[in-house]
Design a protein around this motif. Sequence first.
Motif, PDB file in Angstrom:
ATOM      1  N   ILE A 101      46.127  32.014  56.619  1.00  0.00           N
ATOM      2  CA  ILE A 101      46.664  32.966  55.652  1.00  0.00           C
ATOM      3  C   ILE A 101      46.268  32.512  54.251  1.00  0.00           C
ATOM      4  CG2 ILE A 101      48.756  33.999  54.701  1.00  0.00           C
ATOM      5  CD1 ILE A 101      50.085  33.454  57.434  1.00  0.00           C
ATOM      6  N   VAL A 102      45.667  33.409  53.496  1.00  0.00           N
ATOM      7  CA  VAL A 102      45.205  33.090  52.150  1.00  0.00           C
ATOM      8  C   VAL A 102      45.947  33.966  51.146  1.00  0.00           C
ATOM      9  CG1 VAL A 102      43.217  32.971  50.601  1.00  0.00           C
ATOM     10  CG2 VAL A 102      42.924  32.521  53.051  1.00  0.00           C
ATOM     11  N   GLN A 103      46.552  33.340  50.155  1.00  0.00           N
ATOM     12  CA  GLN A 103      47.236  34.047  49.072  1.00  0.00           C
ATOM     13  C   GLN A 103      46.712  33.477  47.759  1.00  0.00           C
ATOM     14  OE1 GLN A 103      51.285  33.044  50.375  1.00  0.00           O
ATOM     15  NE2 GLN A 103      51.592  35.201  50.900  1.00  0.00           N
ATOM     16  N   VAL A 104      45.933  34.298  47.043  1.00  0.00           N
ATOM     17  CA  VAL A 104      45.250  33.796  45.852  1.00  0.00           C
ATOM     18  C   VAL A 104      45.270  34.808  44.711  1.00  0.00           C
ATOM     19  CG1 VAL A 104      43.659  32.203  47.019  1.00  0.00           C
ATOM     20  CG2 VAL A 104      43.054  34.623  46.798  1.00  0.00           C
ATOM     21  N   ARG A 105      45.126  34.274  43.513  1.00  0.00           N
ATOM     22  CA  ARG A 105      44.832  35.095  42.342  1.00  0.00           C
ATOM     23  C   ARG A 105      43.364  34.832  42.007  1.00  0.00           C
ATOM     24  NH1 ARG A 105      49.066  34.579  40.006  1.00  0.00           N
ATOM     25  NH2 ARG A 105      49.847  36.693  40.119  1.00  0.00           N
ATOM     26  N   VAL A 106      42.601  35.899  41.885  1.00  0.00           N
ATOM     27  CA  VAL A 106      41.146  35.786  41.797  1.00  0.00           C
ATOM     28  C   VAL A 106      40.648  36.317  40.460  1.00  0.00           C
ATOM     29  CG1 VAL A 106      38.955  36.472  42.854  1.00  0.00           C
ATOM     30  CG2 VAL A 106      40.979  36.106  44.292  1.00  0.00           C
ATOM     31  N   ASN A 107      39.783  35.556  39.814  1.00  0.00           N
ATOM     32  CA  ASN A 107      39.105  36.009  38.598  1.00  0.00           C
ATOM     33  C   ASN A 107      37.686  36.426  38.963  1.00  0.00           C
ATOM     34  OD1 ASN A 107      41.306  35.386  36.904  1.00  0.00           O
ATOM     35  ND2 ASN A 107      40.653  33.247  36.800  1.00  0.00           N
ATOM     36  N   MET A 108      37.264  37.576  38.434  1.00  0.00           N
ATOM     37  CA  MET A 108      35.934  38.095  38.740  1.00  0.00           C
ATOM     38  C   MET A 108      35.167  38.388  37.456  1.00  0.00           C
ATOM     39  SD  MET A 108      36.638  40.489  42.070  1.00  0.00           S
ATOM     40  CE  MET A 108      34.919  40.322  42.580  1.00  0.00           C
ATOM     41  N   LEU A 109      33.850  38.291  37.564  1.00  0.00           N
ATOM     42  CA  LEU A 109      32.967  38.517  36.420  1.00  0.00           C
ATOM     43  C   LEU A 109      31.854  39.461  36.849  1.00  0.00           C
ATOM     44  CD1 LEU A 109      32.117  37.627  33.499  1.00  0.00           C
ATOM     45  CD2 LEU A 109      30.713  35.872  34.619  1.00  0.00           C
ATOM     46  N   LYS A 110      31.570  40.458  36.027  1.00  0.00           N
ATOM     47  CA  LYS A 110      30.511  41.405  36.362  1.00  0.00           C
ATOM     48  C   LYS A 110      29.176  40.877  35.873  1.00  0.00           C
ATOM     49  CE  LYS A 110      29.391  46.319  36.354  1.00  0.00           C
ATOM     50  NZ  LYS A 110      29.773  47.666  35.860  1.00  0.00           N
ATOM     51  N   GLN A 111      28.227  40.760  36.795  1.00  0.00           N
ATOM     52  CA  GLN A 111      26.868  40.353  36.450  1.00  0.00           C
ATOM     53  C   GLN A 111      25.923  41.448  36.920  1.00  0.00           C
ATOM     54  OE1 GLN A 111      25.852  36.448  37.841  1.00  0.00           O
ATOM     55  NE2 GLN A 111      27.203  35.429  36.381  1.00  0.00           N
ATOM     56  N   ARG A 170      27.047  43.997  39.853  1.00  0.00           N
ATOM     57  CA  ARG A 170      27.966  43.484  40.873  1.00  0.00           C
ATOM     58  C   ARG A 170      29.035  42.586  40.277  1.00  0.00           C
ATOM     59  NH1 ARG A 170      28.653  43.128  45.751  1.00  0.00           N
ATOM     60  NH2 ARG A 170      29.101  40.901  45.707  1.00  0.00           N
ATOM     61  N   TRP A 171      30.194  42.593  40.947  1.00  0.00           N
ATOM     62  CA  TRP A 171      31.299  41.729  40.561  1.00  0.00           C
ATOM     63  C   TRP A 171      31.280  40.475  41.434  1.00  0.00           C
ATOM     64  CZ3 TRP A 171      34.696  42.549  36.545  1.00  0.00           C
ATOM     65  CH2 TRP A 171      34.641  43.819  35.939  1.00  0.00           C
ATOM     66  N   LEU A 172      31.251  39.302  40.784  1.00  0.00           N
ATOM     67  CA  LEU A 172      31.232  38.022  41.481  1.00  0.00           C
ATOM     68  C   LEU A 172      32.534  37.281  41.237  1.00  0.00           C
ATOM     69  CD1 LEU A 172      27.611  36.806  40.631  1.00  0.00           C
ATOM     70  CD2 LEU A 172      28.367  38.311  42.492  1.00  0.00           C
TER      71      LEU A 172
END
Length: 217
Positions: free
Chosen positions: A194-204, A207-209
């Motif tokens: 079970i994974v519970q995370v807060r994720v930061n993403m950056l658009k390059q 696409r979002w990475l």
Amino acid sequence: MRKMNLLFGAIALGLGVIVGTLGVSMLANPGSPGSFISKLRGKENIQTVTGTVNDSTQTLPSPNMIQDHLSDTNAALYNANPDTVLDQAEQQIVADYKQDIGIFFGAWKSADMNTFRLKLAKAYTGELLEKHARRAEEFLAQGVGLNVTQITFDQIDLESSDANTATLRVDYRYKARDYNLADETSIGEEHEQIVQVRVNMLKQNTRWLITGENSIQ
């Protein structure tokens, strides 16, 4: 003095054999603290899955197949919450995130680090990519990877976003077994994590990475 040196040498040799035996045993047993699965995501919850175990030759679907397979699950999730309405740009963030996770798990069946990095660079960037690469090197060098057979997204909340950055709150589960890279076969028991995370993403480009992940306890 010569007898003492021989004694110390014999003790050291004995300890080396014991440590080596334990190391091999831990790699072969996914339930042990040395298992690949138990170390992949640190302190997150791991549960042994009971019942039928998937065939060892099953492979992880391509990221596009994973994205298509999960679209119905997430559509039902958003439809169940009328307050959640995502525009096209926000939907793209969520879709890219799901695809990034598929790429991440697919990379763990790479036969070498160069292949792992090339695959992971399509989903991750920055220091987090390097962190995963350092962790992968330890296991891939021992011929151990990961075979993920199922991913279930229980919740994806888009907390904030602008033209180039976004933050997601994500709960998902996956079933997996350790994977013998040389034989291309799964080994040991299947586990659900079970994974519970807060994720930061950056658009390059288009696409979002993924650029950051923080566990939520």
